[in-house]
Design a protein around this motif. Structure first.
Motif, PDB file in Angstrom:
ATOM      1  N   SER A   1      50.815  57.543  43.190  1.00  0.00           N
ATOM      2  CA  SER A   1      51.602  56.462  42.575  1.00  0.00           C
ATOM      3  C   SER A   1      52.559  57.030  41.535  1.00  0.00           C
ATOM      4  O   SER A   1      52.471  58.201  41.163  1.00  0.00           O
ATOM      5  N   GLY A   2      53.461  56.174  41.046  1.00  0.00           N
ATOM      6  CA  GLY A   2      54.413  56.594  40.030  1.00  0.00           C
ATOM      7  C   GLY A   2      53.734  57.088  38.776  1.00  0.00           C
ATOM      8  O   GLY A   2      54.144  58.089  38.187  1.00  0.00           O
ATOM      9  N   VAL A   3      52.663  56.404  38.376  1.00  0.00           N
ATOM     10  CA  VAL A   3      51.996  56.787  37.135  1.00  0.00           C
ATOM     11  C   VAL A   3      51.312  58.150  37.274  1.00  0.00           C
ATOM     12  O   VAL A   3      51.322  58.954  36.348  1.00  0.00           O
ATOM     13  N   GLU A   4      50.739  58.408  38.472  1.00  0.00           N
ATOM     14  CA  GLU A   4      50.145  59.737  38.697  1.00  0.00           C
ATOM     15  C   GLU A   4      51.207  60.831  38.651  1.00  0.00           C
ATOM     16  O   GLU A   4      50.991  61.889  38.057  1.00  0.00           O
ATOM     17  N   ARG A   5      52.330  60.556  39.301  1.00  0.00           N
ATOM     18  CA  ARG A   5      53.424  61.557  39.263  1.00  0.00           C
ATOM     19  C   ARG A   5      53.899  61.785  37.836  1.00  0.00           C
ATOM     20  O   ARG A   5      54.175  62.915  37.432  1.00  0.00           O
ATOM     21  N   LEU A   6      53.983  60.698  37.044  1.00  0.00           N
ATOM     22  CA  LEU A   6      54.367  60.833  35.643  1.00  0.00           C
ATOM     23  C   LEU A   6      53.364  61.721  34.912  1.00  0.00           C
ATOM     24  O   LEU A   6      53.750  62.613  34.148  1.00  0.00           O
ATOM     25  N   GLY A   7      52.078  61.506  35.165  1.00  0.00           N
ATOM     26  CA  GLY A   7      51.035  62.315  34.538  1.00  0.00           C
ATOM     27  C   GLY A   7      51.192  63.793  34.873  1.00  0.00           C
ATOM     28  O   GLY A   7      51.090  64.657  33.992  1.00  0.00           O
ATOM     29  N   ILE A  10      54.261  65.155  33.005  1.00  0.00           N
ATOM     30  CA  ILE A  10      53.968  65.332  31.578  1.00  0.00           C
ATOM     31  C   ILE A  10      53.090  66.558  31.373  1.00  0.00           C
ATOM     32  O   ILE A  10      53.316  67.361  30.454  1.00  0.00           O
ATOM     33  N   ALA A  11      52.104  66.739  32.252  1.00  0.00           N
ATOM     34  CA  ALA A  11      51.198  67.891  32.115  1.00  0.00           C
ATOM     35  C   ALA A  11      51.951  69.206  32.274  1.00  0.00           C
ATOM     36  O   ALA A  11      51.663  70.188  31.587  1.00  0.00           O
ATOM     37  N   ARG A  12      52.919  69.229  33.179  1.00  0.00           N
ATOM     38  CA  ARG A  12      53.651  70.467  33.454  1.00  0.00           C
ATOM     39  C   ARG A  12      54.767  70.749  32.459  1.00  0.00           C
ATOM     40  O   ARG A  12      55.189  71.889  32.304  1.00  0.00           O
ATOM     41  N   ALA A  13      55.271  69.694  31.789  1.00  0.00           N
ATOM     42  CA  ALA A  13      56.451  69.879  30.929  1.00  0.00           C
ATOM     43  C   ALA A  13      56.086  70.618  29.645  1.00  0.00           C
ATOM     44  O   ALA A  13      54.982  70.483  29.125  1.00  0.00           O
ATOM     45  N   LYS A  14      57.042  71.412  29.165  1.00  0.00           N
ATOM     46  CA  LYS A  14      56.855  72.090  27.877  1.00  0.00           C
ATOM     47  C   LYS A  14      57.496  71.297  26.746  1.00  0.00           C
ATOM     48  O   LYS A  14      56.943  71.168  25.669  1.00  0.00           O
ATOM     49  N   ILE A  15      58.698  70.815  26.994  1.00  0.00           N
ATOM     50  CA  ILE A  15      59.407  70.043  25.973  1.00  0.00           C
ATOM     51  C   ILE A  15      59.807  68.697  26.568  1.00  0.00           C
ATOM     52  O   ILE A  15      60.664  68.623  27.458  1.00  0.00           O
ATOM     53  N   GLU A 220      62.984  46.246  34.858  1.00  0.00           N
ATOM     54  CA  GLU A 220      64.146  45.849  35.667  1.00  0.00           C
ATOM     55  C   GLU A 220      64.897  47.109  36.101  1.00  0.00           C
ATOM     56  O   GLU A 220      64.827  48.135  35.422  1.00  0.00           O
ATOM     57  N   PRO A 221      65.651  47.017  37.188  1.00  0.00           N
ATOM     58  CA  PRO A 221      66.521  48.143  37.544  1.00  0.00           C
ATOM     59  C   PRO A 221      67.479  48.456  36.396  1.00  0.00           C
ATOM     60  O   PRO A 221      67.840  47.558  35.630  1.00  0.00           O
ATOM     61  N   THR A 222      67.855  49.735  36.245  1.00  0.00           N
ATOM     62  CA  THR A 222      68.838  50.106  35.221  1.00  0.00           C
ATOM     63  C   THR A 222      70.085  50.663  35.900  1.00  0.00           C
ATOM     64  O   THR A 222      70.093  50.927  37.105  1.00  0.00           O
ATOM     65  N   GLU A 223      71.103  50.861  35.099  1.00  0.00           N
ATOM     66  CA  GLU A 223      72.376  51.411  35.553  1.00  0.00           C
ATOM     67  C   GLU A 223      72.232  52.801  36.150  1.00  0.00           C
ATOM     68  O   GLU A 223      73.129  53.275  36.833  1.00  0.00           O
ATOM     69  N   GLN A 224      71.152  53.527  35.784  1.00  0.00           N
ATOM     70  CA  GLN A 224      71.121  54.955  36.109  1.00  0.00           C
ATOM     71  C   GLN A 224      69.922  55.358  36.955  1.00  0.00           C
ATOM     72  O   GLN A 224      69.597  56.535  37.065  1.00  0.00           O
ATOM     73  N   ASP A 225      69.274  54.356  37.589  1.00  0.00           N
ATOM     74  CA  ASP A 225      68.107  54.660  38.420  1.00  0.00           C
ATOM     75  C   ASP A 225      68.437  55.686  39.510  1.00  0.00           C
ATOM     76  O   ASP A 225      67.573  56.487  39.885  1.00  0.00           O
ATOM     77  N   ASP A 226      69.674  55.667  39.980  1.00  0.00           N
ATOM     78  CA  ASP A 226      70.020  56.551  41.115  1.00  0.00           C
ATOM     79  C   ASP A 226      70.056  58.026  40.736  1.00  0.00           C
ATOM     80  O   ASP A 226      69.973  58.874  41.629  1.00  0.00           O
ATOM     81  N   ILE A 227      70.148  58.362  39.455  1.00  0.00           N
ATOM     82  CA  ILE A 227      70.138  59.789  39.103  1.00  0.00           C
ATOM     83  C   ILE A 227      68.752  60.258  38.654  1.00  0.00           C
ATOM     84  O   ILE A 227      68.563  61.437  38.343  1.00  0.00           O
ATOM     85  N   ALA A 228      67.773  59.347  38.615  1.00  0.00           N
ATOM     86  CA  ALA A 228      66.441  59.712  38.115  1.00  0.00           C
ATOM     87  C   ALA A 228      65.609  60.416  39.181  1.00  0.00           C
ATOM     88  O   ALA A 228      65.760  60.154  40.372  1.00  0.00           O
ATOM     89  N   ASP A 229      64.726  61.317  38.749  1.00  0.00           N
ATOM     90  CA  ASP A 229      63.768  61.956  39.653  1.00  0.00           C
ATOM     91  C   ASP A 229      62.600  61.027  39.946  1.00  0.00           C
ATOM     92  O   ASP A 229      61.952  61.146  40.982  1.00  0.00           O
ATOM     93  N   LEU A 230      62.333  60.127  38.990  1.00  0.00           N
ATOM     94  CA  LEU A 230      61.232  59.172  39.159  1.00  0.00           C
ATOM     95  C   LEU A 230      61.596  57.900  38.405  1.00  0.00           C
ATOM     96  O   LEU A 230      61.991  57.963  37.239  1.00  0.00           O
ATOM     97  N   VAL A 231      61.491  56.762  39.106  1.00  0.00           N
ATOM     98  CA  VAL A 231      61.714  55.463  38.460  1.00  0.00           C
ATOM     99  C   VAL A 231      60.398  54.692  38.512  1.00  0.00           C
ATOM    100  O   VAL A 231      59.819  54.525  39.585  1.00  0.00           O
ATOM    101  N   ILE A 232      59.912  54.268  37.357  1.00  0.00           N
ATOM    102  CA  ILE A 232      58.699  53.454  37.311  1.00  0.00           C
ATOM    103  C   ILE A 232      59.104  52.059  36.850  1.00  0.00           C
ATOM    104  O   ILE A 232      59.383  51.830  35.674  1.00  0.00           O
ATOM    105  N   ARG A 233      59.157  51.133  37.802  1.00  0.00           N
ATOM    106  CA  ARG A 233      59.667  49.790  37.506  1.00  0.00           C
ATOM    107  C   ARG A 233      58.476  48.893  37.172  1.00  0.00           C
ATOM    108  O   ARG A 233      58.052  48.062  37.971  1.00  0.00           O
ATOM    109  N   HIS A 234      57.979  49.091  35.959  1.00  0.00           N
ATOM    110  CA  HIS A 234      56.691  48.480  35.623  1.00  0.00           C
ATOM    111  C   HIS A 234      56.626  48.285  34.109  1.00  0.00           C
ATOM    112  O   HIS A 234      57.428  48.851  33.364  1.00  0.00           O
ATOM    113  N   ASP A 235      55.636  47.550  33.655  1.00  0.00           N
ATOM    114  CA  ASP A 235      55.440  47.312  32.219  1.00  0.00           C
ATOM    115  C   ASP A 235      55.174  48.628  31.465  1.00  0.00           C
ATOM    116  O   ASP A 235      54.385  49.465  31.909  1.00  0.00           O
ATOM    117  N   ILE A 236      55.830  48.786  30.312  1.00  0.00           N
ATOM    118  CA  ILE A 236      55.731  50.038  29.555  1.00  0.00           C
ATOM    119  C   ILE A 236      54.339  50.241  28.956  1.00  0.00           C
ATOM    120  O   ILE A 236      53.771  51.334  29.038  1.00  0.00           O
TER     121      ILE A 236
END
Ligand code: OAD
Ligand code: ZN
Length: 246
Positions: A1-7, A10-15, A220-236
């Motif tokens: 799922s999107g949340v797993e991919r986000l996890g 986040i785990a792999r990112a340094k900054i 909601e969809p945003t102006e820049q969803d098309d350039i994102a690597d991952l879009v999570i269209r869900h409650d923050i």
């Protein structure tokens, strides 16, 4: 799922650099601008040049601000703010770039110099002439006593919330620091913004062009969803709640 991919990301990112908009604070009781019931669906923005030119515009601007005071003073950081603060303490997030004026990133544990406020801060006031700061209590007392928005005691220019209005210059230091952060990060997460107000809305693409991965979290969809690597269209709050740690 999107949340797993986000996890994973986040785990792999340094900054990680988060870039927040009004959507991160709606669960704290503060309305956003463009959703149904949002600020700009109820009131037209007062432009900076109107504020400068007209006592009536200044009075109206301050009446609107006082009407929001109960909401702002009662607001506590939400799950989104707390998740970012946890990742900050874990050393993953050097600073947060925000379009928000509500001081809730600071309240969640970011030091003031780790919150890059592109649109200023509404929890205090500032003279538009000399920059002298004022507490809102002082403005309220003067407004109530005189029936009108006060001017600076030092230079007699108008006193305004310490926010950036449409038509007002962007803060240079903040723009510079946000640029450096966007270019230095390897993961940039836009959270709760419609991404329509420029130049702030340029930072996601700047990060992407500098090699960062881009995640957009917004119901909601945003102006820049098309350039994102991952879009999570869900409650923050639901999406970032699992990242609230110690
Ligand atoms: P907007 O109101 O334009 O966008 C907020 C976004 O957050 C909307 O797309 C909502 O769908 C989304 N949202 C709200 N609550 C959410 C939730 N709980 N979970 C997920 N998504 C949610 O606000 P901003 O993009 O921050 O500037 O607005 C940008 C600028 O426009 C503000 O800084 C302000 C305003 O005019 C100035 O006044 C200069
Ligand atoms: Zn002044």
């Amino acid at each position: 799922s999107g949340v797993e991919r986000l996890g994973d990301m986040i785990a792999r990112a340094k900054i990680i650099v988060p870039f927040t908009g009004a959507g991160i604070s709606t669960e704290c009781g503060i309305p956003d601008f463009r959703s149904p019931g949002g600020i700009w669906t109820r009131n037209r923005p007062i432009q900076f040049d109107e504020f400068v030119a007209s006592q009536e515009a200044r009075d109206e601007s301050w009446r609107r601000r006082f009407a929001m005071e109960e909401v702002f003073s009662a607001a506590k950081p939400g799950r989104g703010h707390r998740a970012l603060a946890s990742l900050h303490r874990a050393g993953k997030i050097p600073a947060v770039i925000t379009q928000n004026i509500d001081n809730l990133h600071q309240a969640s544990g970011f030091a003031a110099d780790r919150v890059i406020e592109l649109h200023g801060n509404t929890t205090y006031a500032r003279c538009i002439g000399c920059g002298q700061t004022y507490q809102l209590d002082w403005v309220k007392r003067r407004f109530d006593a005189d029936g009108a928005a006060p001017n600076c005691t030092a230079c007699d220019e108008p006193v305004k919330t310490a926010t950036i209005s449409f038509g007002q210059a962007m803060p240079e230091d903040e723009m510079q620091r946000a640029t450096e952060l966007a270019q230095a990060c390897d993961l940039f997460i836009a959270i709760g913004s419609s991404l329509v107000v420029w130049p702030a809305a340029g930072f996601p693409m700047m990060a992407k062009n500098s090699g960062a991965r881009l995640v957009i979290i917004n119901r909601e969809p945003t102006e820049q969803d098309d350039i994102a690597d991952l879009v999570i269209r869900h409650d923050i709050g639901e999406t970032l709640g699992p990242f609230v740690g110690n």
